[in-house]
Design an enzyme around this catalytic site. Sequence first.
Site, PDB file in Angstrom:
ATOM      1  N   ASP A  96      58.516  39.587  67.582  1.00 26.27           N
ATOM      2  CA  ASP A  96      59.542  39.976  68.562  1.00 26.27           C
ATOM      3  C   ASP A  96      60.624  38.906  68.672  1.00 26.27           C
ATOM      4  O   ASP A  96      61.798  39.207  68.843  1.00 26.27           O
ATOM      5  CB  ASP A  96      58.904  40.189  69.939  1.00 26.27           C
ATOM      6  CG  ASP A  96      57.649  41.023  69.854  1.00 26.27           C
ATOM      7  OD1 ASP A  96      57.724  42.222  70.084  1.00 26.27           O
ATOM      8  OD2 ASP A  96      56.595  40.438  69.515  1.00 26.27           O
TER       9      ASP A  96
ATOM     10  N   ASP B  68      65.009  41.749  71.872  1.00 21.90           N
ATOM     11  CA  ASP B  68      64.184  42.825  71.321  1.00 21.90           C
ATOM     12  C   ASP B  68      63.359  43.354  72.492  1.00 21.90           C
ATOM     13  O   ASP B  68      62.373  42.729  72.885  1.00 21.90           O
ATOM     14  CB  ASP B  68      63.280  42.270  70.220  1.00 21.90           C
ATOM     15  CG  ASP B  68      62.446  43.363  69.581  1.00 21.90           C
ATOM     16  OD1 ASP B  68      62.905  44.513  69.529  1.00 21.90           O
ATOM     17  OD2 ASP B  68      61.319  43.055  69.143  1.00 21.90           O
TER      18      ASP B  68
ATOM     19  N   GLU C 245      68.345  45.643  70.958  1.00 15.30           N
ATOM     20  CA  GLU C 245      67.963  46.654  69.971  1.00 15.30           C
ATOM     21  C   GLU C 245      68.049  48.042  70.594  1.00 15.30           C
ATOM     22  O   GLU C 245      67.615  48.263  71.721  1.00 15.30           O
ATOM     23  CB  GLU C 245      66.541  46.406  69.449  1.00 15.30           C
ATOM     24  CG  GLU C 245      66.192  47.401  68.342  1.00 15.30           C
ATOM     25  CD  GLU C 245      64.914  47.048  67.607  1.00 15.30           C
ATOM     26  OE1 GLU C 245      64.833  45.936  67.062  1.00 15.30           O
ATOM     27  OE2 GLU C 245      64.004  47.889  67.578  1.00 15.30           O
TER      28      GLU C 245
END
Lengths: 193, 193
Positions: free
Chosen positions: B150, B16, B77
């Site tokens: 996260d 992430d 992501e």
Amino acid sequence: MRTGSSRGSLRVLGIDPGLTRCGVGVVDVAPDRSAQLVHVGVVRSDADAPIEERLAVIAAGLRAVLEAHGPDVVAVERVFAQHNRQTVMGTAQASGIALLIAGERGIPAATHTPSEVKAAITGYGNADKRQVQTMVARVLRLEELPKPADAADALALALCHAWRGAPAASGRSSSPLTPAQRAWADAERLARR
Amino acid sequence: MRTGSSRGSLRVLGIDPGLTRCGVGVVDVAPDRSAQLVHVGVVRSDADAPIEERLAVIAAGLRAVLEAHGPDVVAVERVFAQHNRQTVMGTAQASGIALLIAGERGIPAATHTPSEVKAAITGYGNADKRQVQTMVARVLRLEELPKPADAADALALALCHAWRGAPAASGRSSSPLTPAQRAWADAERLARR
């Protein structure tokens, strides 16, 4: 590594970030603002390759330029989210790679906006590409305009960085300006209004 | 390097991306979709440091996770220009670093959107963070919800990648899906409408 650089000059690597073409330009700038071309070129990656491979190719190409020419500082064009959404993410990723290769070697980096570059080179923040290229060619005493445009932009960035007194990329205060640099910076601010 | 991975399972590193906190999560996913936690954590960089140093710190942290756990694939992501403009450039730069460290080692990478991740994990593309975290904890048989967010997002990304049949980051056709994966993908598409 240093071949044409005279004592006291600043060697700047300018990078115009992009996934397909990353312009790279290295200049030596003397305290009297005179400048000398050291290297100009483009690092390319194959548009059909996966993104992770493209970024690795760009990183390797930029590292090779860094190794070959040993700049004192790296100047990267600042990317804005609002411009040209389709390609902006790739450009932002390439700019991250450009900053990374400086950071990995402990070389300071800075970013400059396109209008800062135009103002620094031509005195006018809305100058067109041709005006910028013409001035870059004149300052560096080149017989032809630098091509492609990405390479010319990288040289302009490098000159801009040396002439502006090197504002930092972020989180770091600017270097103190000489009175002449401050007068120039003020003129640029006016030109950008 | 491989400790808990059974034969035939896929080891995925989910990332992430972020400048201040990069979530990292490594999972082993078996062909029957059961999953095992291998590693979860966060790579941080100092918000007061220059951008080029922050990116170098993130690259070093991500490379350490890659070296320690040897994933088969890296899932990152996908960042969009239109979201949260103030931080999006830093996030895009960090995502470029995440993809780069995969590309440098010849490990394939893929990107997934937040709604793809939510749909893959909960069956519902508009699921909230808590629902995703709860499902991640259940699938990985964790006693607590993974923290910080996260890190949980990174685990969700890794699971999503393994379960979706690994669409590529760009410029590469998807791996063929099994009939079960195809049915799942169809269900996800419906869930996202």
